[in-house]
Design an enzyme around this catalytic site. Structure first.
Site, PDB file in Angstrom:
ATOM      1  N   ASN A   1      -6.980   1.926 -14.779  1.00  0.00           N
ATOM      2  CA  ASN A   1      -5.638   1.661 -15.295  1.00  0.00           C
ATOM      3  C   ASN A   1      -5.704   0.569 -16.352  1.00  0.00           C
ATOM      4  O   ASN A   1      -6.777   0.065 -16.664  1.00  0.00           O
ATOM      5  CB  ASN A   1      -4.682   1.294 -14.154  1.00  0.00           C
TER       6      ASN A   1
ATOM      7  N   LYS B   1     -23.435  14.265 -14.818  1.00  0.00           N
ATOM      8  CA  LYS B   1     -22.312  14.366 -15.730  1.00  0.00           C
ATOM      9  C   LYS B   1     -21.716  15.768 -15.648  1.00  0.00           C
ATOM     10  O   LYS B   1     -22.444  16.768 -15.678  1.00  0.00           O
ATOM     11  CB  LYS B   1     -22.770  14.083 -17.166  1.00  0.00           C
TER      12      LYS B   1
ATOM     13  N   ILE C   1      -4.992  -2.259   0.717  1.00  0.00           N
ATOM     14  CA  ILE C   1      -5.580  -3.511   1.205  1.00  0.00           C
ATOM     15  C   ILE C   1      -4.505  -4.467   1.702  1.00  0.00           C
ATOM     16  O   ILE C   1      -4.635  -5.070   2.776  1.00  0.00           O
ATOM     17  CB  ILE C   1      -6.420  -4.179   0.095  1.00  0.00           C
TER      18      ILE C   1
ATOM     19  N   PHE D   1       1.586  -8.292  -5.414  1.00  0.00           N
ATOM     20  CA  PHE D   1       2.136  -8.019  -6.742  1.00  0.00           C
ATOM     21  C   PHE D   1       2.336  -6.513  -6.870  1.00  0.00           C
ATOM     22  O   PHE D   1       1.530  -5.726  -6.360  1.00  0.00           O
ATOM     23  CB  PHE D   1       1.190  -8.523  -7.832  1.00  0.00           C
TER      24      PHE D   1
ATOM     25  N   LYS E   1       9.620  -2.332   0.347  1.00  0.00           N
ATOM     26  CA  LYS E   1       8.169  -2.427   0.162  1.00  0.00           C
ATOM     27  C   LYS E   1       7.634  -3.709   0.782  1.00  0.00           C
ATOM     28  O   LYS E   1       6.549  -3.716   1.389  1.00  0.00           O
ATOM     29  CB  LYS E   1       7.827  -2.365  -1.326  1.00  0.00           C
TER      30      LYS E   1
ATOM     31  N   LYS F   1       4.746  -3.548   3.616  1.00  0.00           N
ATOM     32  CA  LYS F   1       3.436  -4.167   3.406  1.00  0.00           C
ATOM     33  C   LYS F   1       3.161  -5.291   4.396  1.00  0.00           C
ATOM     34  O   LYS F   1       2.013  -5.682   4.613  1.00  0.00           O
ATOM     35  CB  LYS F   1       3.337  -4.729   1.988  1.00  0.00           C
TER      36      LYS F   1
END
Length: 413
Positions: A212, A291, A311, A332, A346, A350
């Site tokens: 990302n 590959k 995690i 975060f 959330k 969490k």
């Protein structure tokens, strides 16, 4: 919240060595952070860098002599000594270190050193043999023991004299971090912070990977701020080219699985875990050893993706199972138009104490930006922080972590 160095009065002594040119860049960085900088230039340093350069960068007259009537009437060495919040010498030559250690006052810089009650920070720069000489080391120890002087560097590398070894002045950005550590409130002293940063990289084959756009800047800023405020910091970093913050232990990983192992191994010893990293939610079910060749894959390639382990949620479950309040957990979240209601859900899912969300669709907020605008959600509601440089955001987040560290609980040390 103003920058940490806003309006802080810093006297910067530049002594005579080739590294004096780095002093000019340090002045620029300090002024950019809002500091009020007065430069004191030794006679030898004037051979390497000019007063005009430093006056232009600092916006203040440059002091060079005890016996210049004009300088003394405008600046005054006693006023400089009294008003200084920190005396920095960068570069600090073997000569200046020796004169400081023996209490000499035979020029402007050494006189200010004796007259000020401000803390002292030295950034040594010299030939490797001069640095390793027992007298130089003894002089440094004397300053550290008698004045609690701080020393940053020197670094190893190729020296201007042609030798290779210890003696290079560290970069101006590193000195800036050391200055922050000297002037920041030490409200995290004795705490152990475990911080994650950057992206993860999930291999598709030996060439390709899923990742990302996270640069790691926000996580590295949190690590830098926590260390400046006195915490022992371990930074678990995904692939990023960012330099390790001064005084921070860095653990490099690539995949989400590797990050999970690194975090779980260290979390029980931490006072706080701050999960800033943009950990991949999915990975290829099976990475190809070689590959994948496009002529064999055809016009379309199908990848089967599976979920990675969460995690932060794992840490939250372990903490709930143990009925413990430690470590403090901060997550975060990279969101698109985050709503406080969904963020509250959330937060509970969490099992963390605080959730810090930024809108990645907003300009100047999120991935690869030097600024951020976040919403902090806790059990008592949410709070929006104004857009600011990521280091300032990091300090504001830590301001909200400190009370959680002080709540009654037995915390690991």
């Amino acid at each position: 919240m103003p920058p940490l160095l806003q309006d802080r009065r810093i006297v910067l002594g530049i002594s005579g060595g080739i590294a004096a040119y780095k002093g000019a860049e340090l002045v620029r960085l300090l002024v950019r952070e809002g500091a009020r900088v007065n430069v004191v230039l030794t006679e030898s340093a004037r051979q390497f860098v000019t007063e005009l350069t430093l006056q232009t960068l600092s916006g203040n007259p440059v002091a060079t002599s005890l016996f210049d009537l004009d300088q003394e009437s405008k600046i005054g060495h006693i006023r400089l000594a009294d008003e200084a919040e920190l005396l920095v010498v960068a570069p600090a030559t073997a000569d200046v270190i020796a004169r400081f250690a023996h209490g000499l006052a035979n020029d402007l810089l050494t006189t200010i050193h004796l007259a000020t009650r401000a803390p002292l920070l030295l950034a040594p720069a010299m030939n490797v043999h001069m640095w390793e000489h027992p007298l130089t080391q003894a002089n440094l120890r004397r300053l550290v023991d008698t004045e609690s002087a701080r020393v940053v560097g020197p670094a190893d590398g190729e020296l201007a004299c042609g030798y290779t070894g210890a003696g290079r002045m560290v970069g101006p950005a590193t000195v800036l971090e050391a200055i922050e550590g000297c002037l920041a409130k030490q409200d995290l002293a004795g705490e152990r912070f475990l911080i994650t940063a950057g992206p993860t990289c999930e291999p598709v084959d030996a060439v390709r990977a899923l990742t990302n756009r996270s640069s790691g800047k926000m996580g590295f800023a949190v690590a830098r701020a926590a260390r400046a405020r006195g915490a022992d910091v371990t930074l678990v970093a995904g692939p990023t080219a960012l330099e390790t913050p001064l005084g921070v232990e860095r653990v490099d990983v690539r995949t989400a699985a590797q990050m999970k192992v690194a975090v779980l191994e260290r979390a029980t010893a931490a006072s706080a875990v701050v999960m800033v990293a943009a950990v991949a939610d999915y990975r290829p079910e099976k990475a190809v050893a070689g590959k994948i060749r496009k002529e064999k894959a055809g016009e379309a390639l199908t990848l089967r993706l599976v979920r990675t382990d969460d995690i932060l949620a794992t840490l939250g479950r372990e903490r709930r199972a143990a009925r413990a309040a430690t470590p403090v957990l901060v997550g975060f979240a990279a969101e698109w138009a985050p709503a406080a209601r969904s963020l509250g859900a959330k937060l509970r899912a969490k099992g963390c104490d605080l959730l810090v969300a930024n809108d990645i669709g907003e300009a100047g907020s999120g991935f690869d930006s030097d600024t951020n605008r976040v919403r902090i959600v806790g059990p008592d509601g949410s709070e929006d922080l104004a857009r600011a440089p990521k280091l300032e955001i990091a300090h504001q987040v830590l301001d909200r972590v400190v009370p959680l560290l002080r709540r009654p609980a037995t915390r690991p040390r």
